[in-house]
Write an enzyme that holds these catalytic residues in place. Structure first.
Site, PDB file in Angstrom:
ATOM      1  N   GLU A 162      30.333 -26.151 -53.467  1.00 17.95           N
ATOM      2  CA  GLU A 162      29.440 -26.778 -54.429  1.00 17.95           C
ATOM      3  C   GLU A 162      30.235 -27.755 -55.288  1.00 17.95           C
ATOM      4  O   GLU A 162      31.418 -27.532 -55.576  1.00 17.95           O
ATOM      5  CB  GLU A 162      28.791 -25.680 -55.288  1.00 17.95           C
ATOM      6  CG  GLU A 162      27.665 -26.172 -56.157  1.00 17.95           C
ATOM      7  CD  GLU A 162      26.967 -25.040 -56.897  1.00 17.95           C
ATOM      8  OE1 GLU A 162      26.888 -23.921 -56.350  1.00 17.95           O
ATOM      9  OE2 GLU A 162      26.502 -25.288 -58.022  1.00 17.95           O
ATOM     10  N   CYS A 200      31.782 -21.099 -56.771  1.00 19.61           N
ATOM     11  CA  CYS A 200      32.992 -21.251 -57.567  1.00 19.61           C
ATOM     12  C   CYS A 200      34.125 -20.592 -56.803  1.00 19.61           C
ATOM     13  O   CYS A 200      33.911 -19.604 -56.106  1.00 19.61           O
ATOM     14  CB  CYS A 200      32.836 -20.563 -58.916  1.00 19.61           C
ATOM     15  SG  CYS A 200      31.665 -21.368 -59.992  1.00 19.61           S
TER      16      CYS A 200
END
Lengths: 727, 475
Positions: B365, B331
């Protein structure tokens, strides 16, 4: 512009791509953009979001303008800057270090309370502060502790008192306030916390539950298949470490108590000295009212340096209860084994694990006694201050008591040993037959007389110490001829073969004796003759062993006086009583023969060598020998001029000890160097001092409190023989 | 005209909102929730085709009742939530999805489960009543809730309101899992639950749901300690906390410092409290972040700006200690007060500097958010163009480079290099081979952008030794 009429090759990441600037290609229009030959890369966004208005607008803007345009950015909720009180809230005194900041692991958790006072609390504080001083931090610590001690159930006022060491009024005020506040509180705790998962899976879909543990399925990535296992090992390790901490804390507590006792004792002694209370009159007078927890003037120090034997003295006589069933336990003697408490946590549960309650009718007397012995073990280690003892599981390996081993049970309150009471109130003869007790009728060879009931143990340097016990047989025994039982060789072999069953047989006889203690003497004697009751008598002296034996006897006498409190006792050697005079005798005879053979042999082989020179070496390698010879040898060896002081008698015994091991094989010349076989541990029992044999079987156990023969008796024999045979 | 009372969740209608130029706009919105505050009703609306972060509570006067569409009857083929987009799946999210995998509850069930949860009833005061009524009638009206999930757009916005007359009875849907809480979950997580967060000198309006303790969600302002990120219910509590909290920087090792910018590395296992607090804060601004599991397998790299009060958090990114899919970022977030000032790119640049030290290529990601995509694309473009434009031709030959080389130099994963080249439209086929063409506007645009890019990571200031987390017992 030509239509793309061929199939483009795939884009090769390893193939060099020439770079053209705009002007480099005059026929740029011929250049075909064939992005479709290259697989379209996904953007990595959720499909639906990708089509969102503002994003598309921004992407377009970028494509067109090649840079950001303020009007085209993706709008986000607003931010309000400049909080006016910010400067007051955060102090501006932080100075940057020159080096990069490096934090110490574990340095972060300061012991600050998690609870933070709010304005409501402040009002309470102001109110309370009219009467007393209560600092905000102190208040927060209190609430924090209350919060952390409460789960769904709030702590009670009583618990709170234990939790918080505060003034009663203050505590009550804060507690009441806390309870009220807690009840009005919307959350589960006054310190807001992220909701935690419940193990039953009911919170799997709760949006407010976060940071679930990954234990069900550890993230086992490649190369870490054993993560789960090691995780569990770590958990176990952690548990065990915390147990260790508990134990150490208890030990600390105990040692403190001991020190306190010592100080108090010292004080008492000083006071008595000042008062001139040399006869103990004053003390007696003073301590009379305290009879229930009588205190003895000084901790009794045993000759063998034992440091924890006060209990037997300290326990008062008056406490002697009329528990008819208690006597069994009462006869056991406390024995402290340092290794014991550390082994509390064995692994295997055992079938016969439940310790019998001390008060239970003794259907299996020895078993109960064993239990009680251990129980006192516990107490003699000074842990009275923690009445609820943790459960224990001794390991089998070190406990010859097998199924009858005592194990402390969780939450049980174990009573202190009753000490000397047993001597004062002999409950009967039943215990004589109890192999767990190690008490036996004892006679001495020199002077020839009955000692009465006593038990033997090995003292320092291999000396035998007889702990004498008074019984109502004493008077009768005094008149008795110690030689009343003549050992017969025939019976020896018999017992030889039945040593194992011997003990069991003994346990079956007592009921008669117990139920009918008064008519017991005759019965006892017959029992002894039938080898149902243990009877001990040192072997008659050999001519050449006389001198040493006298010493021995003297030693016995020395110790006898203190017998009642010299209570080191290997309580776990259940076989201890199982050897009879007859066996002993016959063994000695055998030994004598073998020894002579042996000596002859060795002389024959090695030429004549002065024994005195050889033997000390030998003996030094043999830490434990049948007790008598051993006591001599150690005495001798400890002096410098070994060969001079080793008299013939000692040498004789030493030799007999050396050869004794193979002898019992009954096939002395079977094999081994010079016909000497490596000894096999258990056999030792039959002719040596019983305890020695027992300890050789339990050789794994580190040496306990009282001196014992070194564990490795059998193993060390062959080494010890080395010089004798080859040197 | 329908009265306001009849507005239920799922209704769509134009709602007034100001755009960035402060002009009135009437985008179509869907009502997600209704609540009553003293004196009036409030409607939680989601603007169709706008990002969720713009969802808000509006007063009735902002609703254009004339164009009200009632929830469609038939459009409610239950949609699957979290449909994988174009992103490859990450293990973490897969677990979550599997957990909540009993998808497709009927709408009715969705309502039931909502009603069964007492906590959510305050959000749906009318809802419970309705259900009760339905059950008493023995009939089931198709109560059409807001269609959670991301397929709502598929329902179409241009449909007429032919079935706007709610109350056509139909058989109750008994298929589907009754206990599936995903729908309930979704209605909860779809809505912002925190009004305002005060962090340091800033007040932030959260963009998304974050699982802060539920009792704190009703507060007008949630106070955070600027340094340890502890959440507090009041200013008084924050004051008290600050007397005890002596942190002036994130509780980790500083691995980078240049000027006032520093990076701190925090181990999600060793420093759980901080990591969790950071995640809770970050969740307020990251839609696709999951806080389902603990923070153990992650490292957190927190970027700070120093002043005399301490090291103020600017942004952070998290990173798996061991990634099986070449992720070098899990993140990533620049806190709103610092957004649009180049910090995001700095964070991204830093993440690739770490990958360079590790000798690996990496990729963030997925899924990316809109802002994430823009930032990454921008970073990739600039990074790649920088290389391409710096290439000098030796001995008169045309400069050339392979995609693999670009990837190695930049630590940007090959796929990302290709997608960037595609996006920039640099790949062309010329005379039987692929070439890269740098057009005039590309070059100009790049040069202009690079002039604005002041903040750069200086690799010399990075003091970072990668750990081998595959070794036993390291995490």
């Amino acid at each position: 512009m030509s239509k793309l009429s061929f199939r483009a090759r795939a884009l090769d990441a390893a193939k060099p791509l020439p770079i053209y600037r705009n002007g480099d290609i005059p026929d740029l229009n011929d250049c075909v953009s064939i992005n479709r030959a290259v697989p379209q890369m996904p953007t990595g966004m959720e499909k639906e979001e990708e089509s969102e208005h503002h994003l598309q607008r921004a992407i377009c803007a970028q494509q067109v303008f090649r840079e950001k345009r303020d009007s085209m950015v993706i709008p986000v909720p607003e931010v309000e800057g400049s909080i006016t009180y910010y400067d007051r809230l955060y102090k501006g005194d932080f100075r940057q270090t020159k080096q990069l900041i490096h934090i110490q692991p574990f340095g972060l958790d300061n012991e600050q309370p998690d609870y933070d006072m709010d304005s409501e609390d402040e009002m309470l504080l102001n109110r309370l502060n009219r009467k007393m001083e209560l600092k905000p931090l102190q208040f927060e610590v209190m609430v924090d502790r209350l919060e952390k001690a409460s789960g769904n159930q709030l702590v009670t006022l009583q618990e709170a008192k234990l939790l918080l060491n505060e003034d009663d009024y203050l505590l009550k005020s804060v507690y009441d306030y806390w309870v009220r506040k807690r009840k009005n509180c919307r959350g589960p705790s006054l310190t807001p916390q992220v909701k935690q998962e419940k193990r039953d899976g009911s919170t799997n879909n709760d949006a407010y539950v976060a940071f679930r543990r990954r234990t069900e399925k550890m993230q086992t990535r490649k190369n870490r298949k054993n993560d789960e296992a090691s995780y569990e090992k770590m958990l176990k390790l952690r548990r065990e470490f915390s147990r260790t901490v508990t134990i150490l804390e208890m030990i600390k507590k105990r040692e403190k108590s001991k020190r306190e006792l010592l100080h108090l004792t010292l004080e008492v002694v000083e006071k008595r000295y000042q008062m001139g209370d040399f006869s103990g009159e004053v003390l007696k007078e003073v301590s009379a009212p305290l009879a229930e927890k009588a205190v003895f003037p000084a901790p009794v120090c045993l000759p063998n340096g034992n440091r924890h034997k006060m209990e037997s003295k300290i326990k008062t006589h008056k406490q002697q209860p009329s528990h008819p069933t208690r006597h069994l336990s009462a006869h056991s003697e406390p024995r402290f084994d340092f290794t014991r408490p550390h082994r509390k946590y064995g692994r295997r549960p055992r079938l016969d694990a439940a310790p019998r309650p001390p008060g239970r009718p003794p259907q299996r007397p020895h078993a109960i006694a064993d239990g009680d012995i251990k129980q006192y073990d516990f107490h003699s280690s000074g842990e009275e201050d923690s009445p609820l003892s943790p459960s224990s599981e001794p390991d089998e390996e070190n406990d010859p008591d097998g199924a009858f081993i005592f194990r402390r049970r969780d939450g049980c309150h174990y009573l202190a040993p009753l000490g000397e009471q047993r001597w004062c109130s002999p409950p009967g003869l039943a215990w004589l037959a109890d192999p767990g007790q190690r008490n036996s009728l004892t006679a001495l060879s020199v002077p020839r007389r009955w000692v009465g009931v006593s038990h033997r143990r090995l003292g320092r340097g291999g000396r035998i110490v007889l702990d004498r016990t008074s019984s109502d047989l004493d008077r009768a025994l005094r008149l008795l001829d110690p030689d009343v039982f003549c050992p017969s060789t025939a019976s020896v072999t018999h017992h030889h073969m039945h040593t194992d069953t011997h003990v069991n047989a003994a346990t079956h006889t007592p009921p008669a004796a117990r139920t009918n203690p008064q008519c017991s003497l005759a019965q006892l004697l017959s029992n002894i003759q039938a080898c149902r009751v243990r009877y001990f008598r040192p072997r008659p002296l050999h001519e050449n062993g006389k001198e040493g034996s006298k010493k021995d006897a003297l030693q016995h006498d020395d110790r006898k006086g203190r017998g009642t409190f010299a209570v080191a006792n290997n309580s776990r050697t259940s076989l201890s009583g199982g050897i009879t005079e007859e066996q002993f005798q016959s063994h000695q005879q055998q030994l004598e023969q073998m020894k002579q053979q042996q000596i002859a042999q060795s002389i024959h082989q090695q030429g004549v060598q002065p024994q005195g020179l050889q033997l000390p070496q030998t003996m030094q390698h043999i830490p434990a020998l049948p007790e008598r010879s051993h006591s001599h040898v150690t005495t001798m060896v400890s002096t410098d001029s070994v060969s001079k002081t080793l008299d013939s008698a000692s040498a004789h015994f030493a030799a007999s000890a050396v050869v004794s091991a193979p002898n019992q094989e009954s096939k002395p010349h079977r094999a081994g160097i010079n016909g000497i076989l490596p000894c096999q541990g258990p056999r030792q029992t039959k002719f040596g001092r019983p305890a020695a044999g027992a300890s050789s079987t339990s050789s794994v156990r580190p040496s306990g409190g009282p001196p014992r023969p070194a564990p490795g008796v059998p193993q060390s024999l062959p080494h010890g023989l080395g010089p004798l045979s080859s040197g | 005209l329908t009265s306001v009372v009849e507005l239920v969740e799922g209704c769509r209608l134009p709602v007034l909102r100001k755009n960035q130029e402060n002009e009135d706009e009437w985008p179509l919105a869907e009502i997600l929730s209704v609540k009553e505050v003293p004196g009036k009703k409030l409607y939680y609306v989601h603007y169709i085709d706008f990002n969720k972060r713009l969802d808000e509570w509006v007063t009735p006067d902002r609703l254009d009742m004339k164009k009200l569409q009632f929830p469609k009857k038939e459009a409610k083929t239950p949609t699957k939530n979290g449909l994988p987009g174009s992103r490859p799946s990450s293990p973490d999210r897969d677990v979550v999805r599997d957990h909540t995998g009993s998808l497709l509850p009927t709408t009715f069930c969705a309502y039931l489960s909502t009603a069964q949860c007492p906590r959510s009833t305050n959000l749906h005061p009318t809802l419970t009543l309705k259900i009760v009524r339905c059950q008493m009638n023995g009939t089931t009206r198709r109560l059409v809730p807001s269609q959670p999930g991301r397929k709502r757009k598929n329902c179409g916005t241009d449909e007429d309101s032919q079935d706007s007359l709610d109350g056509i009875p139909s058989a109750p849907r008994m298929t589907g899992s009754l206990v599936s809480d995903r729908s309930h979950d979704d209605i909860v997580t779809r809505m912002k639950n925190i009004d305002c967060i005060e962090l340091g000198r800033h007040r932030l309006k959260p963009w998304y749901f974050s699982p802060y303790p539920q009792e704190l969600t009703t507060l007008p302002i949630l106070y955070l300690c600027e340094f340890c990120l502890k959440y507090l219910k009041s200013l008084k509590c924050l004051q008290r906390h600050l007397t005890k909290c002596n942190l002036r920087h994130p509780p980790g090792n500083e691995i980078y410092r240049k000027g006032t910018i520093s990076f701190f590395e925090i181990d999600g296992r060793k420093n759980k409290t901080y990591s969790q607090n950071l995640c809770l804060l970050a969740k307020c601004f990251l839609d696709h972040k999951t806080l389902y599991y603990d923070t153990d397998p992650f490292l957190f790299y927190v970027m700070t700006e120093y002043d005399s009060k301490g090291f103020h958090i600017v942004g952070y990114f998290s990173k798996e200690k061991e990634s099986t899919e070449d992720y070098n970022v899990a993140c990533i977030l620049t806190l709103p007060p610092y957004q649009r000032r180049g910090y995001g790119k700095l964070l991204i640049e830093f993440s690739y500097e770490l990958s360079k030290v590790e000798g690996k290529t990496g990729t963030p990601e997925k899924p990316l958010s809109d802002l994430g995509l823009l930032s990454y694309r921008s970073y990739w473009s600039q990074t790649i163009l920088e290389i391409l434009m710096d290439l000098k031709s030796d001995n008169g030959e045309r400069p050339q480079i392979t995609i693999n080389e670009i990837s190695e130099i930049t630590s940007v994963k090959k796929e990302d290099v290709i997608s960037t080249l595609q996006y920039l439209n640099l790949i062309n086929y010329y005379k039987g081979q692929y070439i890269l063409t740098l057009s005039e506007d590309i070059v100009d645009g790049h040069e202009r952008a690079m002039q604005k890019r002041h903040l750069r990571i200086d690799p010399k200031c990075l003091h970072f030794t990668p750990k081998d987390w595959s070794k036993r017992g390291k995490w």
